[in-house]
Design an enzyme around this catalytic site. Structure first.
Site, PDB file in Angstrom:
ATOM      1  N   GLU A   1     -21.546  20.724  -9.507  1.00  0.00           N
ATOM      2  CA  GLU A   1     -21.695  21.685  -8.363  1.00  0.00           C
ATOM      3  C   GLU A   1     -22.248  21.022  -7.021  1.00  0.00           C
ATOM      4  O   GLU A   1     -21.789  21.771  -5.972  1.00  0.00           O
ATOM      5  CB  GLU A   1     -22.671  22.997  -8.768  1.00  0.00           C
ATOM      6  CG  GLU A   1     -22.808  23.949  -8.007  1.00  0.00           C
ATOM      7  CD  GLU A   1     -23.956  23.826  -6.767  1.00  0.00           C
ATOM      8  OE1 GLU A   1     -23.971  24.694  -6.176  1.00  0.00           O
ATOM      9  OE2 GLU A   1     -24.587  22.739  -7.115  1.00  0.00           O
ATOM     10  N   GLU A   2     -23.094  20.155  -7.288  1.00  0.00           N
ATOM     11  CA  GLU A   2     -23.736  19.622  -6.386  1.00  0.00           C
ATOM     12  C   GLU A   2     -22.620  18.902  -5.125  1.00  0.00           C
ATOM     13  O   GLU A   2     -23.080  18.860  -4.025  1.00  0.00           O
ATOM     14  CB  GLU A   2     -24.965  18.597  -6.365  1.00  0.00           C
ATOM     15  CG  GLU A   2     -25.948  19.141  -7.318  1.00  0.00           C
ATOM     16  CD  GLU A   2     -26.638  20.420  -6.350  1.00  0.00           C
ATOM     17  OE1 GLU A   2     -26.581  20.524  -5.235  1.00  0.00           O
ATOM     18  OE2 GLU A   2     -27.781  21.013  -7.105  1.00  0.00           O
TER      19      GLU A   2
ATOM     20  N   HIS B   1     -24.879  25.953 -13.040  1.00  0.00           N
ATOM     21  CA  HIS B   1     -24.324  24.696 -13.057  1.00  0.00           C
ATOM     22  C   HIS B   1     -25.302  23.693 -13.560  1.00  0.00           C
ATOM     23  O   HIS B   1     -26.699  24.066 -13.615  1.00  0.00           O
ATOM     24  CB  HIS B   1     -23.943  24.249 -11.729  1.00  0.00           C
ATOM     25  CG  HIS B   1     -25.345  23.969 -10.717  1.00  0.00           C
ATOM     26  ND1 HIS B   1     -25.991  22.736 -10.586  1.00  0.00           N
ATOM     27  CD2 HIS B   1     -25.760  24.754  -9.600  1.00  0.00           C
ATOM     28  CE1 HIS B   1     -27.034  22.962  -9.535  1.00  0.00           C
ATOM     29  NE2 HIS B   1     -26.719  24.056  -9.132  1.00  0.00           N
TER      30      HIS B   1
ATOM     31  N   ASP C   1     -33.232  23.780 -10.030  1.00  0.00           N
ATOM     32  CA  ASP C   1     -32.059  23.576  -9.246  1.00  0.00           C
ATOM     33  C   ASP C   1     -31.309  22.701 -10.269  1.00  0.00           C
ATOM     34  O   ASP C   1     -31.014  21.446  -9.860  1.00  0.00           O
ATOM     35  CB  ASP C   1     -32.207  23.330  -7.785  1.00  0.00           C
ATOM     36  CG  ASP C   1     -30.571  23.080  -7.354  1.00  0.00           C
ATOM     37  OD1 ASP C   1     -29.617  23.718  -7.932  1.00  0.00           O
ATOM     38  OD2 ASP C   1     -30.286  22.425  -6.265  1.00  0.00           O
TER      39      ASP C   1
ATOM     40  N   ASP D   1     -28.008  30.517  -9.784  1.00  0.00           N
ATOM     41  CA  ASP D   1     -28.485  29.142  -9.193  1.00  0.00           C
ATOM     42  C   ASP D   1     -29.581  29.408  -8.471  1.00  0.00           C
ATOM     43  O   ASP D   1     -29.910  29.944  -7.454  1.00  0.00           O
ATOM     44  CB  ASP D   1     -27.230  29.025  -8.142  1.00  0.00           C
ATOM     45  CG  ASP D   1     -27.410  27.344  -7.816  1.00  0.00           C
ATOM     46  OD1 ASP D   1     -28.314  26.628  -8.282  1.00  0.00           O
ATOM     47  OD2 ASP D   1     -26.541  26.962  -6.993  1.00  0.00           O
TER      48      ASP D   1
ATOM     49  N   HIS E   1     -34.132  19.800  -4.214  1.00  0.00           N
ATOM     50  CA  HIS E   1     -33.335  18.359  -4.137  1.00  0.00           C
ATOM     51  C   HIS E   1     -34.213  17.415  -4.005  1.00  0.00           C
ATOM     52  O   HIS E   1     -33.928  16.309  -3.499  1.00  0.00           O
ATOM     53  CB  HIS E   1     -32.386  18.434  -2.982  1.00  0.00           C
ATOM     54  CG  HIS E   1     -30.970  19.260  -3.201  1.00  0.00           C
ATOM     55  ND1 HIS E   1     -29.903  19.208  -2.369  1.00  0.00           N
ATOM     56  CD2 HIS E   1     -30.702  19.999  -4.147  1.00  0.00           C
ATOM     57  CE1 HIS E   1     -29.007  19.974  -2.901  1.00  0.00           C
ATOM     58  NE2 HIS E   1     -29.340  20.618  -3.914  1.00  0.00           N
TER      59      HIS E   1
END
Length: 240
Positions: free
Chosen positions: A92-93, A46, A58, A121, A208
């Protein structure tokens, strides 16, 4: 990236979709040589990150690895046994919206050609674990064998939350595989003993967060796992 892939000889397409009132896109890149058996090996990662993060681990780590693998396919001018397709997913998130859109709009006859979907991922976590998606054992064993040759033990990714863009493919009965180095999960003493790193700390302390920058990458993990991407494309797709 689209221009780079096209310059390398790939046929690309942008698939537009909408979520939450905003447009997003999947980038699909097909290698035009080989694949005369009507079988497709698909590889994906992603493109997006959460708004609070630059998203280098990420998921820039995986995007870079599969892009490099695709460019290597071109540089070696391979004629693979299976058709090779690379997917770079949007959104994707928000629970893998882009890959779900792709799977749900792909004609059933085309979906049935996909022999396996390999998802990547987060493959460069700074306090890494080595997790293999184990939902499809026939695919997982190839990853496990690769890591065995590197002297690295693995654990099944289903022990973690680990949900990503392979889920829509799995729901349609496609064999899936992939690897993951961990996010906010805390590394146990047993895991630190076999993998190194620091027990009692998150595998990615910047998951994140704003600190998910290039400094957040474990370069050995990224190197080993990038090689795993290429090794699986060659094992399952090029040699078939």
């Amino acid at each position: 990236m689209k221009k780079n892939l096209e310059a390398a000889g790939f046929t690309t397409s942008l698939q537009e979709f909408e979520f939450g009132g905003k447009k997003s896109w999947n980038l699909i890149a097909d290698w035009p040589r080989g694949g005369r058996t009507g079988k497709v090996l698909m590889v994906g990662a992603h493109l997006d990150s959460v708004e609070t993060s630059p998203g280098i681990n990420d998921n820039g780590s995986s995007v870079a690895a599969i892009l490099e693998t695709a460019l290597t396919v071109s540089a070696k001018n391979v004629t693979p046994a299976q058709h090779l397709r690379f997917g770079f997913w949007g959104t994707e998130e928000e629970t893998y919206i882009g890959s779900t859109h792709y799977v749900n709009t792909l004609p059933a006859a085309e979906l049935s050609k996909i022999t396996a979907y390999l998802n990547f991922d987060m493959i460069g976590s700074p306090n890494p674990g080595y997790f293999v998606y184990d939902q499809s054992p026939e695919v997982a064993r190839h990853f496990d064998r690769y890591f065995t040759t590197k002297g690295i033990p693995t654990e099944p990714a289903t022990a973690l939350n680990g949900r990503s863009d392979h889920e829509p493919f799995l729901a349609k009965g496609v064999a899936v595989g992939g690897i993951f180095t961990g996010s906010a999960e805390i590394k146990t003493p047993e895991q630190a003993a076999k993998w190194g790193g620091t027990a009692g700390e998150a595998m990615d302390k910047c998951y994140h967060q704003a600190c998910d920058t290039p400094a957040n990458i474990d370069r050995r993990a990224l190197d080993v796992n990038s090689d795993a991407v290429a090794a699986m494309v060659w094992k399952l797709g090029v040699r078939g």
